[in-house]
Each structure stands twice: as structure tokens, then as C-alpha cells.
Design a protein around this motif. Sequence first.
Motif, PDB file in Angstrom:
ATOM      1  N   GLY A 608     -10.658 -13.400  -3.927  1.00 54.97           N
ATOM      2  CA  GLY A 608     -11.719 -13.565  -2.911  1.00 54.97           C
ATOM      3  C   GLY A 608     -12.557 -12.553  -2.759  1.00 54.97           C
ATOM      4  N   SER A 609     -13.044 -11.996  -1.429  1.00 55.70           N
ATOM      5  CA  SER A 609     -13.637 -10.542  -1.436  1.00 55.70           C
ATOM      6  C   SER A 609     -12.648  -9.539  -1.390  1.00 55.70           C
ATOM      7  CB  SER A 609     -14.403 -10.677  -0.067  1.00 55.70           C
ATOM      8  OG  SER A 609     -13.490 -10.968   1.151  1.00 55.70           O
ATOM      9  N   GLN A 610     -11.703  -9.512  -1.922  1.00 64.08           N
ATOM     10  CA  GLN A 610     -10.639  -8.413  -1.824  1.00 64.08           C
ATOM     11  C   GLN A 610     -10.104  -8.203  -3.082  1.00 64.08           C
ATOM     12  OE1 GLN A 610      -8.042 -10.012   1.264  1.00 64.08           O
ATOM     13  NE2 GLN A 610      -8.797  -8.040   2.650  1.00 64.08           N
ATOM     14  N   ALA A 611     -10.037  -6.651  -3.631  1.00 61.94           N
ATOM     15  CA  ALA A 611      -9.434  -6.286  -4.654  1.00 61.94           C
ATOM     16  C   ALA A 611      -7.632  -6.323  -4.352  1.00 61.94           C
ATOM     17  CB  ALA A 611      -9.888  -5.000  -5.065  1.00 61.94           C
ATOM     18  N   ARG A 612      -6.957  -7.059  -5.396  1.00 62.32           N
ATOM     19  CA  ARG A 612      -5.720  -6.772  -5.028  1.00 62.32           C
ATOM     20  C   ARG A 612      -4.766  -5.945  -5.997  1.00 62.32           C
ATOM     21  NH1 ARG A 612      -2.832 -12.679  -4.941  1.00 62.32           N
ATOM     22  NH2 ARG A 612      -3.480 -12.669  -7.235  1.00 62.32           N
ATOM     23  N   VAL A 613      -4.073  -5.006  -5.675  1.00 66.49           N
ATOM     24  CA  VAL A 613      -2.967  -4.381  -6.468  1.00 66.49           C
ATOM     25  C   VAL A 613      -1.656  -4.527  -6.203  1.00 66.49           C
ATOM     26  CG1 VAL A 613      -2.654  -2.047  -7.060  1.00 66.49           C
ATOM     27  CG2 VAL A 613      -5.171  -2.485  -6.517  1.00 66.49           C
ATOM     28  N   ARG A 614      -0.875  -5.002  -7.259  1.00 65.48           N
ATOM     29  CA  ARG A 614       0.409  -5.263  -6.938  1.00 65.48           C
ATOM     30  C   ARG A 614       1.054  -4.348  -7.760  1.00 65.48           C
ATOM     31  NH1 ARG A 614       1.753 -11.398  -7.940  1.00 65.48           N
ATOM     32  NH2 ARG A 614      -0.171 -10.985  -9.380  1.00 65.48           N
ATOM     33  N   VAL A 615       2.163  -3.936  -7.428  1.00 63.60           N
ATOM     34  CA  VAL A 615       3.160  -2.772  -8.048  1.00 63.60           C
ATOM     35  C   VAL A 615       4.445  -3.450  -7.776  1.00 63.60           C
ATOM     36  CG1 VAL A 615       4.196  -0.483  -8.125  1.00 63.60           C
ATOM     37  CG2 VAL A 615       1.585  -1.015  -7.479  1.00 63.60           C
ATOM     38  N   GLU A 616       5.007  -3.884  -9.000  1.00 65.56           N
ATOM     39  CA  GLU A 616       6.295  -4.404  -8.901  1.00 65.56           C
ATOM     40  C   GLU A 616       7.470  -3.642  -9.768  1.00 65.56           C
ATOM     41  OE1 GLU A 616       5.724  -8.160 -10.937  1.00 65.56           O
ATOM     42  OE2 GLU A 616       4.736  -9.004  -9.379  1.00 65.56           O
ATOM     43  N   ASP A 617       8.617  -3.432  -9.043  1.00 62.73           N
ATOM     44  CA  ASP A 617       9.627  -2.801  -9.851  1.00 62.73           C
ATOM     45  C   ASP A 617      11.060  -3.547  -9.637  1.00 62.73           C
ATOM     46  OD1 ASP A 617      11.427  -1.401  -7.639  1.00 62.73           O
ATOM     47  OD2 ASP A 617       9.506  -1.019  -7.047  1.00 62.73           O
ATOM     48  N   SER A 618      11.839  -2.889 -10.357  1.00 62.46           N
ATOM     49  CA  SER A 618      13.252  -3.569 -10.584  1.00 62.46           C
ATOM     50  C   SER A 618      14.215  -2.574 -10.064  1.00 62.46           C
ATOM     51  CB  SER A 618      13.536  -4.165 -12.045  1.00 62.46           C
ATOM     52  OG  SER A 618      13.503  -3.059 -12.764  1.00 62.46           O
ATOM     53  N   GLY A 619      13.980  -2.129  -9.106  1.00 57.56           N
ATOM     54  CA  GLY A 619      14.675  -0.840  -8.593  1.00 57.56           C
ATOM     55  C   GLY A 619      15.802  -1.346  -7.486  1.00 57.56           C
ATOM     56  N   CYS A 620      16.316  -0.149  -6.638  1.00 56.08           N
ATOM     57  CA  CYS A 620      17.194  -0.599  -5.799  1.00 56.08           C
ATOM     58  C   CYS A 620      16.689  -1.333  -4.571  1.00 56.08           C
ATOM     59  CB  CYS A 620      17.623   0.785  -5.244  1.00 56.08           C
ATOM     60  SG  CYS A 620      16.547   1.872  -4.347  1.00 56.08           S
ATOM     61  N   GLY A 621      15.560  -1.476  -4.352  1.00 52.44           N
ATOM     62  CA  GLY A 621      14.996  -2.296  -3.103  1.00 52.44           C
ATOM     63  C   GLY A 621      15.247  -1.671  -1.822  1.00 52.44           C
ATOM     64  N   MET A 622      14.688  -2.365  -0.704  1.00 55.49           N
ATOM     65  CA  MET A 622      14.795  -1.913   0.670  1.00 55.49           C
ATOM     66  C   MET A 622      15.373  -2.706   1.441  1.00 55.49           C
ATOM     67  SD  MET A 622      11.359   0.387   1.002  1.00 55.49           S
ATOM     68  CE  MET A 622      10.422  -1.166   0.273  1.00 55.49           C
TER      69      MET A 622
END
Length: 694
Positions: A608-622
Motif C-alpha cells: 500500500g502506502s508503506q514500505a515493509r521490511v521483514r527480517v526473519e531468522d531461525s534462532g532461539c526466539g522469544m
Amino acid sequence: MSSLGDLICCATYGLFALYFAQRLLRRSLPVSALALVFLAALTASSAWAGLALVDGLRHWSDHLPTWIVPGLDLLRFGCWFALLLMLLPPPRRGGGLGWMRPLVALAVLGQLALIIAAEALPPDALVRPRAFGALGLAVLGLVLVEQMLRNTAVDARWNAKPFCLGLGGIFIFDLFIGSQAALFQSFDGDAVSVRSLVHAAAVPLLFVASRRQGDWRGKLHVSRAAIFHSAALLLVGAYLLIVAGVGYYVRYTGGQWGRALSVALVFVALVALTLLVASGSMRARLRVYISKNFYSYRYDYREEWLRFTRLLAGSVEPEHTAETAVRALCNLVESPSGMLWMQRSADGDFAQAARWNLPAQPGSEPRDGSLASFWQERAWIIDVDEWRVRREAYPGLDLPAWLVDEVRCWLVVPLLVRESLIGFAVLGKPRAVVELNWEVRDLLRTAASQASGYLAQAQATEALLEARKFDAFNRMSAFVVHDLKNIVTQLSLMMKNAKRLRDNPEFQQDMLDTVENSLEKMRQLMLQLRQGDKPHGVTSGVDLEQIAKRLAAASASKGRALELALQAGVSTRGHAERVERVLGHVVQNAFDATPASGHVRLILDAEGSQARVRVEDSGCGMSEDFIQNRLFKPFQTTKAAGMGIGAHESYQYVQELGGKISVQSELNRGTTVTLLLPLFHAQADAPLAVLDAR
């Protein structure tokens, strides 16, 4: 002109009397003594004007006794006086106005005696006494009107104001005629000729008052302010009568200088009256006299408390809070001076915080000195004059020399907050003699308690503001330390590799780029420290694709791979360095949480009117609890050596840009951080709906 005025006055008062009587007969109004006296006053006014009209016709003038018109004039004045006295509360209710009734009766009887005596004396023999009598009646009328208006509650003045204005206008015009006749020994013929017309002008106001409310005294009460102003007005009227009498005597017994001396005397008397009216000391003495002789209690506690709290609340500047508090305490006892001593800190000594018409006192009073020790045992108000004469009345108390030597100091009032002494107030000697009885002491204790709470709250507010400033400074320091830690880590890694690769040209170039980048980051930190929390730099378009590529290159130099899936031409608005720092922090956290065998991926696209940045990892998580309650708060982290500042700083800046950060994570399965940032411009391949919306 005189006959026309008499005719109008007779007609208006007569018609009004008929209308009012008709309302009473039809029971539209309750038949009461008050209503009957009002009707009698209207009827007498109409009769006076009618007979004055008859007396003014030359060919009928011999058939009327000379006393009848002045007698009817006095009768209507008596009716108006009786009505005003009935509207005031009786003395048994605490009004303190019992002296008004015999005074009015005496004035009416005196004027009646002059009318009777005029029958046996030449026409000009009693001109001046009759003038003084008319002047006295007018002054009494104004006092009664003023008393009624001031004793009417604010919400009831709408009803009484027309009545007071109508009668006040009548008495003011008669005051003018009487004072002129008393000075010049003759009545002004022009003023007398329009007297009935002026009195007729009050009928519309009286009519409006009768229509608004039939019972005018329903909300009357006598206040100390009303007594004070009425007494002052009566004293001024008596003073002017005495001055006029003395001036008349000087004028006619002083020979050729008599007239000049009388003018000089009147001028000097008026100047003296102005000085007396403007004198705060005289007003204070009058208030004390009235409170002591007309009321069982010295203070009108409602008025005093409203005035005290209004004065305390009126201090809008923090530096004037202490002076406002001491002035509020001084006003309770008519004191024209005072000073306030306060503790600068919880364990500090007492120092002069404010003064009012008293000299500055250097130095301080110890918090464990004689004064403080005395008030720990007895929270007494100290009378300095009594201490000078009878020290045994204050056992164990030694007053400081500056207090004893200053003759204007009178009372020392402790300021206690929950039995803890925070300061004390010194009140100067009052303008009038005030007896320091139990009532004055109780009022001062109560007011001092209120002032203590007000001052303690002001100190707490000031301390809170200082704490907030320190908190902002500490927050900024934490951000700076966090950024410096990243720079130091980067430089440490470079120095560790320098021992092994110092002869490698590629490493040398990379080292120069790293030092230059670190230097630029430190410059930005210095700029941020100068500008505080405000964003530094110029807001412009930030190419997110280029930032992602730089982050991938930096990760590769550290031996980690950042997978990229980028949509070309996606930009956001903001400051390039801060946006890169936010994305770099998210990527670095992903690498820190992910083992070397895992993967970290950055996906960039437009939504839409926004830029989307996704950072995915396969780490330990929260955990979900950590995400909801601790993730973006300062000093909260899952790292063993982290400070928990980077996530908070990133969250704050994304919020400033109008963006949003969301986190999805599962323990031991990885984390996805999504940043939505506003687009700097519309994308060429954006959907049609998005372009239409923009």
C-alpha cells in the motif's frame, strides 16, 4: 418644567400603585407587611407629586398649608426607609445592624421637627438646617441601599439590582441638591424643578424589580464586608456634614477672608478624606473594630478561606510561590510584612526563601537548633513581643538575634507537614492592634497547615521536574553508550584482524572504510547530544534497497550471510543514518540469536502506502511474555552482555516516523520482525487502488 415633572411623577407612581394593589387583590402576590409598605411608598410618592403640582399652580397655592408637600415628601422617604429596613435581617440573626433603625428614626423625626418649626419661623430661617437634614436623609438612604445590595447573595442580585438602582438614583440626586444647599445656603431652583421628574425615572426600575421577585429578602444575609462598607460610607457622610458645617461657620464669621478660608478648608478636608480612605491602617482598624463589637467571632471563615486559597492558587510562577504563601498568611492578621524560611533539602538547614517588606537575612537556621527543637515538642505560634517580656512562657526557647533585634517581627508560625517541620513564617506587626486570642491562633494554625501542604507540593513538583530532566539525560546517555559499544565492537574486531592481515591491501582499504564509518557515527552522536532527543539531519528520501545491500556486505565481512529479497525503488522518509541504524540493529539481533548454521533473511517490498521490511531468522526466539511486556522497554534484553537500549531506540524512532514494528516469535523456532515505514513516493508498479487513494 416643574409642573410637567410633577404631573409625570404623579401619574407614573399612581398607575404603578394601582397596578400593584390590583395584583395584591387578585392574590397574584402574597399579601405581606413588605408588600403593603411598598404600596404605601408608591402611594405617598404619587400623592407628594400630585400635591406639589397643585401647589405649583398660582391661583390654588393659597389653599394648601405650607407643610403638606414637605410632609408628604418626608412620609414617602419614611416608607422607603421602612421598606429597606424590613429587607435587612433583624439583629437577633447576627446581622449587627441594630444601630441603623434608631438612627433612621432619629433622622426622620429631626426632619419632621424642622418642618413643624418652619411654620412659626420666616421662610428663609431654616434653609441651611433643612438642607443638612435632606443631606442626612440622602446619605442614610444610600447606606441602606448599599447595605441591601451587598447583603444579597450573588445569585439573587439579579432580583434586587433594579430596586437598588432605582432608589439609589433617587437618593443620589437628593444628595446633590442637599449638599449644594448646605454649601450655598439656598436650594438650586433648576435642580428642584426637575426633582419630581428624576424621581419618576426610577419607576421602571421599581416595576422590573416587583415583577422579578415579590420577596426580595429571601436570600439576604449580612456579611462583614457589607458592614465594613456601610460603616465606611456612613462615616464619610458624617465627615462631609461636619466639614460643611465648619466651612459654613468659617465663611460667615471670618470677615472678608471667610469665603477664601472656607474654600481652603473644604479642599484640605477632601485631601485628608482621600488619605484616610486610602490608608490601609485605617481600614484595618475599622475591620478590627467591627469584628470585635458586632460579631461573636472575629472572622468570616468562608470569606477568609476563599481569599486565602485564591491567593495561594494565584501564584503561577514557581519562584513566587514562597512569597505568595507568606503574604497569604500575613493578610489573615492585617500584617503588612513577613518572611518565609524553608529547608533547601530534606536534611538541610533553614534559609530565607522569601521576604515581603522585611530586610533580607543572610545565613541559616540549623535544623537541630533551638527553634526546631522547640517545635518538635510544642507546635506553638511564637509571640515575639511576649517572649521578650516573659521568656518563661516559652520554656527552652532561644530566639535568634536577627529575630529579636527586628522590632517589626511579631509572630513566628511553624510550617508542618505530617508533624515534620519544613519551614516557618515570620509575620510583621499588624496595622491595627490585633488580640492574639485562641481564634486567631487556630486560624493561623489551619492556614499554616494549608500553606505547608502547598509549599511541600511545590517542592515535590520542582524535584519531579529535575528528576525528569535527569531521566532524559540518562536516557540519552544510555543511547550514546549503546552506540559507542557497537562502534568499539567494530573497531575491536578490526584491530584483532589487523595483526593477521595488516599487509593485505584489501584489508587495509576495508580498515580505512571502517574507521571513516566509525568517525561519521561518532560525529552523528555528538550532534545528537547537542540537539537532545530531537532528530538531527535533514528529512529526505532513504533508499532502503541500498541500506539492505550495505548491511549484507557488512555481515559478509564478519563471516555471516544475510539473504536478501528486495523490491527495487522502495524508499522511506527520514534520516538515512538513523534508519540504517534501526535496520542494522534488527539484523544484528537476528544474527546474535541465530547460530552459524542457521539463516537470516531480509525481505523488502511495498504494501500500500508503506514500505515493509521483514527480517526473519531461525534462532532461539522469544517468549510471548517477553514480547508483550519487556521487548521494547529500556534495559530489557535476553543477551548476556546487552543493555536493552537498541530495541527501545528503534521503536521510538519508527514511532516518530509514523511507522510500526511488530514481532512474531516462537521459542527455539525463530523470529520475524516486521517494520512498516511510510513510503517516500508512490511506486511505479503500485496497484491502481493505492494510486487512487493517494
